[in-house]
Design a protein around this motif. Sequence first.
Motif, PDB file in Angstrom:
ATOM      1  N   LYS A  30       0.835  -1.212   0.000  1.00 34.31           N
ATOM      2  CA  LYS A  30       0.000   0.000   0.000  1.00 34.31           C
ATOM      3  C   LYS A  30       0.865   1.257   0.000  1.00 34.31           C
ATOM      4  O   LYS A  30       0.597   2.205  -0.733  1.00 34.31           O
ATOM      5  N   VAL A  31       1.903   1.269   0.823  1.00 27.92           N
ATOM      6  CA  VAL A  31       2.778   2.441   0.893  1.00 27.92           C
ATOM      7  C   VAL A  31       3.504   2.639  -0.432  1.00 27.92           C
ATOM      8  O   VAL A  31       3.597   3.762  -0.949  1.00 27.92           O
ATOM      9  N   GLY A  33       2.516   1.578  -3.403  1.00 28.38           N
ATOM     10  CA  GLY A  33       1.520   1.985  -4.387  1.00 28.38           C
ATOM     11  C   GLY A  33       1.149   3.452  -4.239  1.00 28.38           C
ATOM     12  O   GLY A  33       0.999   4.168  -5.234  1.00 28.38           O
ATOM     13  N   ALA A  34       0.995   3.919  -3.004  1.00 35.81           N
ATOM     14  CA  ALA A  34       0.684   5.327  -2.775  1.00 35.81           C
ATOM     15  C   ALA A  34       1.822   6.219  -3.263  1.00 35.81           C
ATOM     16  O   ALA A  34       1.579   7.279  -3.854  1.00 35.81           O
ATOM     17  N   PHE A  37       1.668   6.330  -7.043  1.00 36.85           N
ATOM     18  CA  PHE A  37       0.531   7.163  -7.442  1.00 36.85           C
ATOM     19  C   PHE A  37       0.862   8.647  -7.288  1.00 36.85           C
ATOM     20  O   PHE A  37       0.575   9.454  -8.181  1.00 36.85           O
ATOM     21  N   LEU A  38       1.472   9.027  -6.159  1.00 40.34           N
ATOM     22  CA  LEU A  38       1.790  10.432  -5.916  1.00 40.34           C
ATOM     23  C   LEU A  38       2.821  10.964  -6.912  1.00 40.34           C
ATOM     24  O   LEU A  38       2.707  12.097  -7.390  1.00 40.34           O
TER      25      LEU A  38
END
Length: 57
Positions: A30-31, A33-34, A37-38
Motif C-alpha cells: 500500500k505504501v 503503491g501510494a 501514485f503520488l
Amino acid sequence: MDVKYDLSSYVRVLKMASTPSWNEFSQIAKVAGAGIFLVGLLGFVIFAVMTFIPGGG
C-alpha cells in the motif's frame, strides 16, 4: 578484505531475514503503491501546467 569473511556476513544476514507476514506485505504494498501514485500525479500536474502555459509546449 577476505572473501570468506564477506560470504559469512552475507550468509548471516540471509539467515536472519524472514518472509514477511501477509499484513506486513500488504502494508508495504500500500505504501509503495501510494508513492507511485503520488509521483505519477505530480508528473501529470506538471505536464498539465506546462501544457496550459502559453509557450509551454
